[in-house]
Design a protein around this motif. Structure first.
Motif, short mmCIF file in Angstrom:
data_model
loop_
_atom_site.label_atom_id
_atom_site.label_comp_id
_atom_site.label_asym_id
_atom_site.label_seq_id
_atom_site.Cartn_x
_atom_site.Cartn_y
_atom_site.Cartn_z
N MET A 59 -38.41 40.78 11.60
CA MET A 59 -37.63 40.90 12.82
C MET A 59 -37.08 39.52 13.19
SD MET A 59 -38.87 42.20 16.59
CE MET A 59 -39.73 40.79 17.26
N PRO A 60 -35.78 39.42 13.48
CA PRO A 60 -35.23 38.12 13.89
C PRO A 60 -35.84 37.69 15.22
CG PRO A 60 -33.62 39.86 14.21
CD PRO A 60 -34.79 40.48 13.50
N ASP A 61 -35.77 36.42 15.50
CA ASP A 61 -36.28 35.93 16.77
C ASP A 61 -35.40 36.51 17.87
OD1 ASP A 61 -36.98 32.64 18.17
OD2 ASP A 61 -37.19 34.64 18.99
N LEU A 62 -35.88 37.56 18.52
CA LEU A 62 -35.10 38.30 19.49
C LEU A 62 -34.71 37.45 20.68
CD1 LEU A 62 -33.83 40.98 20.15
CD2 LEU A 62 -36.03 41.76 21.04
N VAL A 63 -35.59 36.58 21.12
CA VAL A 63 -35.29 35.73 22.28
C VAL A 63 -34.10 34.81 21.95
CG1 VAL A 63 -36.15 33.90 23.77
CG2 VAL A 63 -37.60 35.87 23.25
N ALA A 64 -34.15 34.15 20.81
CA ALA A 64 -33.06 33.25 20.43
C ALA A 64 -31.76 34.02 20.20
CB ALA A 64 -33.44 32.47 19.17
N THR A 65 -31.85 35.19 19.58
CA THR A 65 -30.67 35.99 19.33
C THR A 65 -30.03 36.45 20.64
OG1 THR A 65 -31.63 36.74 17.25
CG2 THR A 65 -29.79 38.03 18.12
N ALA A 66 -30.85 36.81 21.62
CA ALA A 66 -30.34 37.25 22.91
C ALA A 66 -29.74 36.10 23.70
CB ALA A 66 -31.46 37.92 23.72
N LEU A 67 -30.32 34.92 23.56
CA LEU A 67 -29.87 33.76 24.34
C LEU A 67 -28.57 33.16 23.83
CD1 LEU A 67 -31.91 32.72 26.60
CD2 LEU A 67 -31.76 30.59 25.37
N GLU A 68 -28.35 33.21 22.53
CA GLU A 68 -27.21 32.52 21.92
C GLU A 68 -25.86 32.88 22.54
OE1 GLU A 68 -25.18 31.90 17.54
OE2 GLU A 68 -26.99 33.08 17.72
N PRO A 69 -25.48 34.16 22.65
CA PRO A 69 -24.17 34.45 23.24
C PRO A 69 -24.09 34.09 24.72
CG PRO A 69 -25.26 36.48 22.56
CD PRO A 69 -26.13 35.35 22.13
N LEU A 70 -25.22 34.14 25.41
CA LEU A 70 -25.22 33.76 26.83
C LEU A 70 -24.93 32.28 26.99
CD1 LEU A 70 -28.40 35.75 27.91
CD2 LEU A 70 -26.02 36.38 28.35
N LEU A 71 -25.56 31.47 26.17
CA LEU A 71 -25.33 30.02 26.23
C LEU A 71 -23.92 29.68 25.78
CD1 LEU A 71 -28.77 28.66 24.99
CD2 LEU A 71 -27.96 28.90 27.33
N ASP A 72 -23.43 30.37 24.76
CA ASP A 72 -22.04 30.15 24.32
C ASP A 72 -21.08 30.47 25.45
OD1 ASP A 72 -22.86 29.39 21.81
OD2 ASP A 72 -22.39 31.31 20.86
N HIS A 73 -21.37 31.52 26.19
CA HIS A 73 -20.52 31.94 27.30
C HIS A 73 -20.49 30.89 28.42
CE1 HIS A 73 -18.39 34.69 29.90
NE2 HIS A 73 -19.30 34.51 30.84
N LEU A 74 -21.60 30.16 28.59
CA LEU A 74 -21.67 29.15 29.65
C LEU A 74 -20.84 27.92 29.33
CD1 LEU A 74 -25.42 29.31 30.71
CD2 LEU A 74 -23.42 30.09 32.00
N GLY A 75 -20.54 27.69 28.05
CA GLY A 75 -19.64 26.58 27.72
C GLY A 75 -20.14 25.69 26.61
N ALA A 76 -19.33 24.67 26.31
CA ALA A 76 -19.66 23.68 25.29
C ALA A 76 -20.82 22.81 25.78
CB ALA A 76 -18.43 22.82 24.99
N ASP A 77 -21.31 21.94 24.91
CA ASP A 77 -22.51 21.16 25.22
C ASP A 77 -22.46 20.46 26.57
OD1 ASP A 77 -23.73 21.97 22.92
OD2 ASP A 77 -23.18 20.19 21.77
N GLY A 78 -21.41 19.72 26.84
CA GLY A 78 -21.31 19.02 28.12
C GLY A 78 -21.25 19.98 29.29
N ASP A 79 -20.45 21.04 29.14
CA ASP A 79 -20.35 22.05 30.18
C ASP A 79 -21.67 22.81 30.33
OD1 ASP A 79 -17.69 21.38 30.53
OD2 ASP A 79 -16.97 22.96 29.19
N LEU A 80 -22.34 23.03 29.21
CA LEU A 80 -23.59 23.78 29.24
C LEU A 80 -24.63 23.06 30.08
CD1 LEU A 80 -25.29 26.16 28.29
CD2 LEU A 80 -25.80 24.87 26.21
N ASP A 81 -24.75 21.76 29.91
CA ASP A 81 -25.72 20.99 30.70
C ASP A 81 -25.46 21.16 32.19
OD1 ASP A 81 -27.00 20.11 28.45
OD2 ASP A 81 -26.04 18.15 28.43
N SER A 82 -24.21 21.00 32.61
CA SER A 82 -23.91 21.14 34.03
C SER A 82 -24.06 22.58 34.50
CB SER A 82 -22.52 20.59 34.35
OG SER A 82 -21.53 21.31 33.65
#
Length: 197
Positions: free
Chosen positions: A1-24
């Motif tokens: 089974m893939p790491d479900l937590v990481a798989t679920a989090l990835e598109p959410l973090l991508d949606h929040l923005g690039a690295d600099g934007d993500l931090d803020s």
């Protein structure tokens, strides 16, 4: 089974923005997350604001997916779905973490080719988070056909309870975490369950 937590989090973090934007963006979620945690401890959480929904998606959604998968695993021997179509309803769906858990569970259920899901929540604002779940995350976990219908129902409203009871007919599986968030009083939760039979 893939790491479900990481798989679920990835598109959410991508949606929040690039690295600099993500931090803020993540820093901006501190206060909404504190408020959401306070609401969970003292009463019903309020997901009317985008910041509350985003805080939930980052802090709870991936872990609720993992918890739902753990429950499915615990009942795996009794949850053998026969036939090509599996019909499911999820109450209190929010961004649909149960759908992620079910997608990983179905990788072991080769007989199921199509999943028909009714996602029910009283908060109308979950569309974007659900889109990420349905379009970006589920296809990484399961290759079958997915048909999703969205319903806005308040399980404290009598007319909506009647509508909800119709949704459960003919369903092989019902997820109902709404009992813990929408129907905190035991008598209301028991009454709702009785209506679903």
């Amino acid at each position: 089974m893939p790491d479900l937590v990481a798989t679920a989090l990835e598109p959410l973090l991508d949606h929040l923005g690039a690295d600099g934007d993500l931090d803020s963006s993540l820093k901006a979620l501190r206060d909404p997350l504190r408020e959401l945690r306070r609401q969970y401890r003292t009463g019903q959480p309020d997901f009317a604001s985008e910041s509350a929904r985003t805080a939930y998606c980052v802090a709870y959604h991936p872990y609720h997916a993992h918890l739902a998968r753990t429950v499915l695993n615990a009942f795996g021997d009794t949850l053998r779905f026969e036939g090509p179509v599996l019909r499911v309803v999820v109450f209190g769906a929010g961004p649909a973490p149960e759908l992620l858990a079910l997608a990983t569970f179905l990788t072991d259920q080769s007989a199921v080719e199509r999943l028909e899901v009714d996602l029910v929540d009283r908060e109308i604002g979950w569309q974007e988070a659900r889109r990420l779940t349905v379009d970006a995350t589920v296809p990484k976990l399961w290759t079958g056909r997915l048909d999703v219908r969205h319903h806005v129902l308040d399980l404290t409203d009598e007319a909506d309870v009647i509508a909800a009871s119709h949704l459960t007919r003919g369903r092989a599986l019902v997820f109902d975490k709404a009992l813990f968030t929408d129907l905190r009083m035991r008598d209301r939760a028991a009454s709702f369950l009785e209506r679903l039979k």
